[in-house]
Motif scaffolding. Structure first.
Motif, PDB file in Angstrom:
ATOM      1  N   ARG A 145      55.049  32.163  36.551  1.00  0.00           N
ATOM      2  CA  ARG A 145      55.201  33.561  36.986  1.00  0.00           C
ATOM      3  C   ARG A 145      56.240  33.347  38.057  1.00  0.00           C
ATOM      4  O   ARG A 145      56.420  34.877  38.242  1.00  0.00           O
ATOM      5  CB  ARG A 145      54.383  33.824  37.622  1.00  0.00           C
ATOM      6  CG  ARG A 145      53.032  33.834  37.115  1.00  0.00           C
ATOM      7  CD  ARG A 145      51.301  33.640  37.843  1.00  0.00           C
ATOM      8  NE  ARG A 145      51.125  32.491  37.720  1.00  0.00           N
ATOM      9  CZ  ARG A 145      50.456  31.999  38.536  1.00  0.00           C
ATOM     10  NH1 ARG A 145      49.102  32.406  39.892  1.00  0.00           N
ATOM     11  NH2 ARG A 145      50.223  30.394  38.802  1.00  0.00           N
TER      12      ARG A 145
ATOM     13  N   GLY B 136      44.511  38.465  33.767  1.00  0.00           N
ATOM     14  CA  GLY B 136      45.656  38.448  34.660  1.00  0.00           C
ATOM     15  C   GLY B 136      47.009  39.325  34.011  1.00  0.00           C
ATOM     16  O   GLY B 136      46.570  39.960  32.446  1.00  0.00           O
ATOM     17  N   HIS B 137      48.100  39.679  34.605  1.00  0.00           N
ATOM     18  CA  HIS B 137      49.170  39.790  33.701  1.00  0.00           C
ATOM     19  C   HIS B 137      49.966  39.570  32.627  1.00  0.00           C
ATOM     20  O   HIS B 137      48.767  38.185  32.254  1.00  0.00           O
ATOM     21  CB  HIS B 137      49.998  39.927  35.494  1.00  0.00           C
ATOM     22  CG  HIS B 137      50.384  38.806  35.528  1.00  0.00           C
ATOM     23  ND1 HIS B 137      50.942  37.653  34.990  1.00  0.00           N
ATOM     24  CD2 HIS B 137      49.753  38.034  36.535  1.00  0.00           C
ATOM     25  CE1 HIS B 137      50.749  36.167  35.844  1.00  0.00           C
ATOM     26  NE2 HIS B 137      50.388  36.574  37.305  1.00  0.00           N
TER      27      HIS B 137
ATOM     28  N   CYS C  87      46.119  42.122  38.990  1.00  0.00           N
ATOM     29  CA  CYS C  87      46.690  41.432  38.125  1.00  0.00           C
ATOM     30  C   CYS C  87      46.697  42.520  37.087  1.00  0.00           C
ATOM     31  O   CYS C  87      48.106  42.408  35.596  1.00  0.00           O
ATOM     32  CB  CYS C  87      47.263  40.689  37.867  1.00  0.00           C
ATOM     33  SG  CYS C  87      47.241  39.390  39.212  1.00  0.00           S
TER      34      CYS C  87
ATOM     35  N   HIS D 162      54.250  41.700  40.764  1.00  0.00           N
ATOM     36  CA  HIS D 162      54.110  43.131  40.372  1.00  0.00           C
ATOM     37  C   HIS D 162      55.921  42.314  40.288  1.00  0.00           C
ATOM     38  O   HIS D 162      56.510  42.104  41.903  1.00  0.00           O
ATOM     39  CB  HIS D 162      53.993  44.287  40.541  1.00  0.00           C
ATOM     40  CG  HIS D 162      55.003  45.367  40.314  1.00  0.00           C
ATOM     41  ND1 HIS D 162      54.720  45.933  38.410  1.00  0.00           N
ATOM     42  CD2 HIS D 162      55.771  45.929  40.414  1.00  0.00           C
ATOM     43  CE1 HIS D 162      55.320  46.814  38.493  1.00  0.00           C
ATOM     44  NE2 HIS D 162      56.049  47.041  39.374  1.00  0.00           N
TER      45      HIS D 162
ATOM     46  N   CYS E 102      52.455  45.212  32.892  1.00  0.00           N
ATOM     47  CA  CYS E 102      50.890  45.424  32.608  1.00  0.00           C
ATOM     48  C   CYS E 102      50.617  44.843  31.996  1.00  0.00           C
ATOM     49  O   CYS E 102      51.429  44.595  30.992  1.00  0.00           O
ATOM     50  CB  CYS E 102      50.017  46.733  33.549  1.00  0.00           C
ATOM     51  SG  CYS E 102      51.308  47.875  32.336  1.00  0.00           S
TER      52      CYS E 102
ATOM     53  N   CYS F  19      40.477  41.879  43.446  1.00  0.00           N
ATOM     54  CA  CYS F  19      41.152  40.509  43.223  1.00  0.00           C
ATOM     55  C   CYS F  19      40.885  39.610  43.181  1.00  0.00           C
ATOM     56  O   CYS F  19      40.414  38.781  44.643  1.00  0.00           O
ATOM     57  CB  CYS F  19      42.936  40.548  43.761  1.00  0.00           C
ATOM     58  SG  CYS F  19      44.070  39.412  43.459  1.00  0.00           S
TER      59      CYS F  19
END
Lengths: 391, 176
Positions: free
Chosen positions: A42, B69-70, B98, B106, B114, B128
């Motif tokens: 990430r 999650g993202h 996320c 982000h 997203c 979260c």
């Protein structure tokens, strides 16, 4: 015999997290293991450089959802040391309580997952049911079941009320009873003994050579625990023992983890009963002076290290996170050689892998690439205009 | 979906689908927190199996895809492929902050915006991570949606219709 390549992942029924194994097998025996870990990269380290200390703590908690307190505490501890702050004793005790509760929930979770991998789903259900008691305690203390966000630079965010301490102490006897039960089970339950004993064994020399950490190393007889050898928080004041085992196999790792469960419950009990009075935080300066530090912490999975470099501003100049799972993967790759294919899930699960922490960015030189690390030919197109706006 | 809800066989299929949806979980870049909360959902305390919900490993068996999650850039194509393998009618639940917007991540260099930028999402869950009760609520919401869609003969009825060529102008105005 011709060798067969068996790809597993990143999406696979046996996997809970995205990871790609390329197992080179000769019949039933594993010849080699190639790993592709970084699906969840990430860019947290880069993001941490752009946020101030207050905003960086919630970000670092989200390195890993299971050992979130470890990352935040490890960072806060390092920054406090650079700033020369001494946090109040009550804050140290609260951090220790949360840390040990986290270790308990993580080990119970692991015991369940390991049991699931060998098809012993009853134990899976039992440990996760008992884990809910720990989760309830954590939720009462911090307000959230998973990301507690208890840390601030200079102390903790919220205090423990007498009612919370009492509720936590009330839950402990039942948990202790269950831990004793698991300890009996692991020695007597035939299902566990057959599938754990002698599987994935690793000698002390191998554990040291390949840099194994945490319960994986302690099960091979490496008597090392950051909590004792480089004490932080309240560990120097609490009576507790480092649990080791000499077997080195999955059975040994299970025994070490159950032993640690017991020790953790006793540390939590001691801290709750002897928590000192006083303030829970000291005022921290906005900026940290120029300096660098290697902050070490015993996370549930092993030694966690944050290298932090500050440059006199309210942001870090560089943070490098070495998670315990990353240190343990090499030992897994070695453990698996010459073992049966069917033992892969339980050997991999035995290090309690956490892929989200472990993801790294690797720059691959395509001209020199010889094996298929990373799926070739799959490119995702994202709108470049959009991305520039965000950067 | 073959529109009509009149045929007996179709009614039977719709009934079975609402009574026992199977779901698959895909970790597209989460921090594990959402994942352990989903597993906690399956455990004795929250026990989603009482709704007939069963977690399956393969997307080919699933009705509902839960994306935790993202989405990282590396995972986006994989997520798309997993989604494409699910048979119609399929539903997507995006977990947590996320999944909705990227949350704390982000705007990082290895992130998509997203989940919605990769696959269409039907239900968002806040938090979260979201508590297991909220996840159960999301799945039940999804089941209601499934029933309504079956009654309307497809998902089209709840898609926003563009108002006569206006959207193109609107987006360009937003960008500038």
């Amino acid at each position: 015999m011709p060798e067969v390549v068996i790809p597993i992942g990143p999406q696979h029924p046996a996997l809970k997290e995205p990871v790609n194994f390329r197992i080179i097998a000769d019949g039933e025996k594993i010849v080699r293991l190639e790993l592709n870990l970084s699906y969840n990269h990430r860019g947290i380290e880069k993001a941490a450089e752009q946020r101030n200390f207050i905003r960086v703590l919630p970000l670092l908690e989200r390195v890993c959802g299971i050992c979130s307190h470890s990352h935040a505490t490890c960072f806060a501890k390092g920054i406090e040391e650079i700033m020369g702050l001494e946090i109040p004793p009550r804050a140290r005790y609260i951090r220790t309580i949360i840390a040990e509760l986290e270790r308990m929930h993580s080990h119970l979770l692991w015991l369940g997952v390991a049991a699931h991998e060998i098809g012993f789903n009853t134990l899976f259900m039992w440990t996760w049911r008992d884990r809910e008691a720990v989760q309830d305690t954590l939720e009462e203390m911090s307000g959230n079941r998973v990301h507690y966000n208890m840390n601030e630079i200079g102390g903790v965010r919220c205090d423990l009320t007498p009612a919370q301490i009492e509720a936590a102490l009330l839950r402990l006897p039942n948990l202790e009873e269950r831990i004793k039960k698991y300890r009996e089970m692991v020695d007597s339950e035939e299902t566990l003994l057959i599938r754990f004993r002698g599987v994935g064994s690793m000698s002390r020399e191998e554990a040291l050579n390949y840099g194994a950490v945490g319960p994986t190393a302690r099960a091979s007889g490496v008597d090392y625990d950051v909590r004792r050898d480089d004490p932080y928080l309240a560990y120097a004041e609490v009576p507790w023992n480092v649990v080791t085992d000499t077997r080195g196999d999955v059975y040994g790792r299970t025994r070490v983890r159950i032993g640690e469960l017991w020790e953790s419950s006793q540390i939590v009990r001691f801290c709750l009963e002897n928590i000192p009075r006083g303030p829970i935080r000291v005022d921290a300066p906005k900026n940290a002076p120029k300096g660098e530090i290697l902050s070490r912490y015993e996370a549930p999975r092993g030694e966690l290290a944050h290298y932090i470099r500050t440059n006199g501003t309210d942001k870090v100049e560089r943070i490098d996170i070495r998670t315990p799972t990353l240190a343990n993967w090499t030992s897994v790759a070695v453990c698996l050689v010459n073992k049966n294919l069917a033992d892969i899930p339980v050997i991999v699960a035995a290090i309690d892998p956490c892929l989200s922490c472990t993801s790294r960015m690797v720059v691959v030189n395509n001209e020199r690439r010889t094996n298929g690390a990373g799926a070739p030919g799959v490119q995702i197109t994202s709108d470049p205009k959009n991305r520039q706006n965000r950067m | 979906m073959a529109g009509s809800d009149t045929g007996l066989s179709q009614r039977l299929v719709n009934w079975a689908r609402v009574k026992s949806p199977w779901l698959t979980v895909y970790n597209s870049g989460a921090c594990n927190a959402c994942d352990i909360e989903i597993i906690a959902c399956l455990m004795p305390r929250f026990d989603v199996e009482r709704f007939g919900i069963l977690a399956k490993g393969s997307p080919r068996h699933a009705d509902i895809l839960i994306v935790t999650g993202h989405v990282t850039l590396k995972q986006a194509s994989r997520l798309r492929r997993v989604w494409e393998q699910i048979p119609e009618p399929k539903y997507v639940i995006a977990m947590g902050a996320c999944g909705a917007s990227g949350g704390v991540f982000h705007g990082l260099y290895h992130m998509m915006d997203c989940v919605d930028s990769v696959i269409p999402v039907d239900v968002y869950v806040a938090g979260c991570p979201p508590r297991p009760d909220e996840i159960i609520n999301a799945v039940v919401t999804c089941l209601n949606l499934l029933g309504e869609d079956a009654a309307h003969g497809g998902k089209e009825w709840r898609q926003k219709k563009p108002a006569g060529g206006a959207p193109a102008e609107k987006t360009s105005a937003e960008v500038s």
